[in-house]
Scaffold this active site. Structure first.
Site, PDB file in Angstrom:
ATOM      1  N   ASN A  28       0.912  -1.320   0.057  1.00 28.69           N
ATOM      2  CA  ASN A  28       0.018   0.025   0.040  1.00 28.69           C
ATOM      3  C   ASN A  28       0.937   1.337   0.005  1.00 28.69           C
ATOM      4  OD1 ASN A  28      -2.064   1.894   0.549  1.00 28.69           O
ATOM      5  ND2 ASN A  28      -2.249   1.345   2.560  1.00 28.69           N
ATOM      6  N   TRP A  29       1.124   2.032  -1.153  1.00 31.68           N
ATOM      7  CA  TRP A  29       1.805   3.159  -1.133  1.00 31.68           C
ATOM      8  C   TRP A  29       1.304   4.246  -0.795  1.00 31.68           C
ATOM      9  CZ3 TRP A  29       3.972   2.576  -7.061  1.00 31.68           C
ATOM     10  CH2 TRP A  29       4.639   1.370  -7.213  1.00 31.68           C
ATOM     11  N   LYS A  30      -0.022   4.227  -0.230  1.00 29.40           N
ATOM     12  CA  LYS A  30      -0.640   5.354   0.506  1.00 29.40           C
ATOM     13  C   LYS A  30      -0.475   6.724  -0.266  1.00 29.40           C
ATOM     14  CE  LYS A  30       0.097   3.397   5.002  1.00 29.40           C
ATOM     15  NZ  LYS A  30      -0.010   3.431   6.326  1.00 29.40           N
ATOM     16  N   SER A  86       3.195  -2.462  10.211  1.00 28.42           N
ATOM     17  CA  SER A  86       4.684  -2.330  10.413  1.00 28.42           C
ATOM     18  C   SER A  86       5.460  -3.736  10.050  1.00 28.42           C
ATOM     19  CB  SER A  86       5.044  -1.952  11.880  1.00 28.42           C
ATOM     20  OG  SER A  86       4.603  -0.663  12.031  1.00 28.42           O
ATOM     21  N   GLU A 138      -7.212   4.156   7.983  1.00 32.51           N
ATOM     22  CA  GLU A 138      -7.211   5.651   7.808  1.00 32.51           C
ATOM     23  C   GLU A 138      -8.180   6.166   7.168  1.00 32.51           C
ATOM     24  OE1 GLU A 138      -3.166   5.194   5.340  1.00 32.51           O
ATOM     25  OE2 GLU A 138      -2.113   4.656   7.492  1.00 32.51           O
ATOM     26  N   GLY A 191       4.644   1.286   4.851  1.00 37.63           N
ATOM     27  CA  GLY A 191       5.778   1.884   4.524  1.00 37.63           C
ATOM     28  C   GLY A 191       7.091   1.301   3.860  1.00 37.63           C
ATOM     29  N   GLY A 220       2.092   1.948  10.770  1.00 35.00           N
ATOM     30  CA  GLY A 220       3.123   3.068  10.656  1.00 35.00           C
ATOM     31  C   GLY A 220       3.662   3.536  12.012  1.00 35.00           C
ATOM     32  N   GLU A 235      -5.478  -5.657  10.177  1.00 31.19           N
ATOM     33  CA  GLU A 235      -4.359  -4.300  10.461  1.00 31.19           C
ATOM     34  C   GLU A 235      -4.824  -3.560  11.736  1.00 31.19           C
ATOM     35  OE1 GLU A 235      -2.383  -2.903   6.853  1.00 31.19           O
ATOM     36  OE2 GLU A 235      -4.296  -2.057   7.091  1.00 31.19           O
ATOM     37  N   HIS A 253      -9.500   0.709   4.545  1.00 32.77           N
ATOM     38  CA  HIS A 253      -8.388   0.903   5.559  1.00 32.77           C
ATOM     39  C   HIS A 253      -8.681   1.888   6.488  1.00 32.77           C
ATOM     40  CE1 HIS A 253      -4.203   2.340   6.388  1.00 32.77           C
ATOM     41  NE2 HIS A 253      -3.920   1.086   5.477  1.00 32.77           N
TER      42      HIS A 253
HETATM   43  C1  PEP Z   1      -0.943  -0.103   5.791  1.00 28.98           C
HETATM   44  O1  PEP Z   1      -1.096   1.246   5.803  1.00 28.98           O
HETATM   45  O2  PEP Z   1      -1.926  -0.941   5.691  1.00 28.98           O
HETATM   46  C2  PEP Z   1       0.311  -0.463   6.670  1.00 28.98           C
HETATM   47  C3  PEP Z   1       0.399  -1.781   7.200  1.00 28.98           C
HETATM   48  O3  PEP Z   1       1.179   0.175   6.860  1.00 28.98           O
HETATM   49  P1  PEP Z   1       2.631   0.076   7.661  1.00 28.98           P
HETATM   50  O4  PEP Z   1       3.232  -1.021   7.168  1.00 28.98           O
HETATM   51  O5  PEP Z   1       3.450   1.367   7.213  1.00 28.98           O
HETATM   52  O6  PEP Z   1       2.336  -0.126   9.103  1.00 28.98           O
END
Ligand code: PEP
Length: 251
Positions: A9-11, A212, A97, A234, A173, A167, A95
């Site tokens: 996921n490049w966000k 993460s 976010e 990330g 993050g 998640e 997601h």
């Molecule tokens: C995500 O946004 O789906 C995610 C898992 O981010 P990160 O790996 O940066 O925690």
């Protein structure tokens, strides 16, 4: 046997130049044949990525889609049909976010799940609890409620063509990762909830862990019985790290 999957996921990241660099570096990575790899660039960069990568090795998805499918009056939104037409196969739905920053409710997420499938995309349904919810002992209740909305609205058959990503919000993050045992407990509960409706479908659904995930913790997470790969934020922006995570999923 479930095929492992690693999704990046490049966000809200990337410029044309940095995306071109990332595409180039991904070309140099070796991905195990048995692992399904997908990346989710920003909506703006979807076409650039589709044009630059080898679709046989890496599938492309969008990070969101509109609540309704088709074409028409919905300013600022992009429909599943539109993403499918340019070549996307996948979409992230729900997601955290979007749930927390943009106020997407379980109902909205469920509508997007349906719109995605109607438009020919395979949804990756994201579920997860906040730190307060975990500390209050409500993890399984929250994740169960998020899943139940989609299950009740669309039935268990809808999961024949979908992936679920667990998640924990507190791990996204932050550098904090759920322990393999914490993740496994939730994954097993998700599979059990699906299994109460249809055992065969439940056994076939891939459950990804996100929060993460890095090259150095991926292998121990992916070794758990009900963890079928990862949703990576990330670390998916660094081709070497992402490649190593994909290789961990292949072992
Ligand atoms: C995500 O946004 O789906 C995610 C898992 O981010 P990160 O790996 O940066 O925690």
């Amino acid at each position: 046997m479930r095929r492992p999957m690693v999704a990046g996921n490049w966000k809200m990241n990337g410029t044309r130049a940095s995306v071109a660099e990332l595409i180039e570096s991904l070309r140099l990575q070796t991905f195990p044949a048995g692992v399904e790899v997908a990346v989710f660039p920003s909506c703006l960069h979807v076409s650039q990525v589709l044009g630059g990568i080898d679709g046989e090795r890496i599938a492309v998805g969008s990070q969101d889609c509109a609540v309704q499918n088709g074409f028409g009056a919905l300013t600022g939104e992009v429909s599943a049909d539109q993403f499918t037409e340019v070549g996307c196969e996948w979409v992230l739905v729900g997601h955290s976010e979007r749930r927390l920053v943009l106020g997407e409710t379980d109902e909205v997420v469920s509508r997007k799940f349906l719109a995605a499938q109607e438009g020919g995309l395979k949804p990756v349904l994201c579920l997860g609890e906040t730190l307060d919810e975990r500390e209050a002992g409500k993890t399984l209740e929250v994740v169960g409620r998020q899943l139940a909305q989609v299950l009740d609205d669309h039935g268990v058959s809808a999961f024949k063509s979908a992936v679920i990503a667990y998640e924990p919000v507190w791990a996204i993050g932050t550098g904090l990762t759920a322990t393999p045992e914490q993740a496994q407990e939730v994954h097993a509960a998700i599979r059990e909830q699906l299994s109460r409706q249809d055992r065969q479908i439940a056994e076939g659904v891939r459950l990804l862990y996100g929060g993460s995930v890095k090259a150095d913790n991926a292998a121990e997470l992916f070794a758990m019985t009900d963890i079928d790969g990862g949703l990576v934020g990330g670390a998916s922006l660094k081709a070497d790290e992402f490649g190593a995570i994909c290789r961990a999923a292949g072992n």
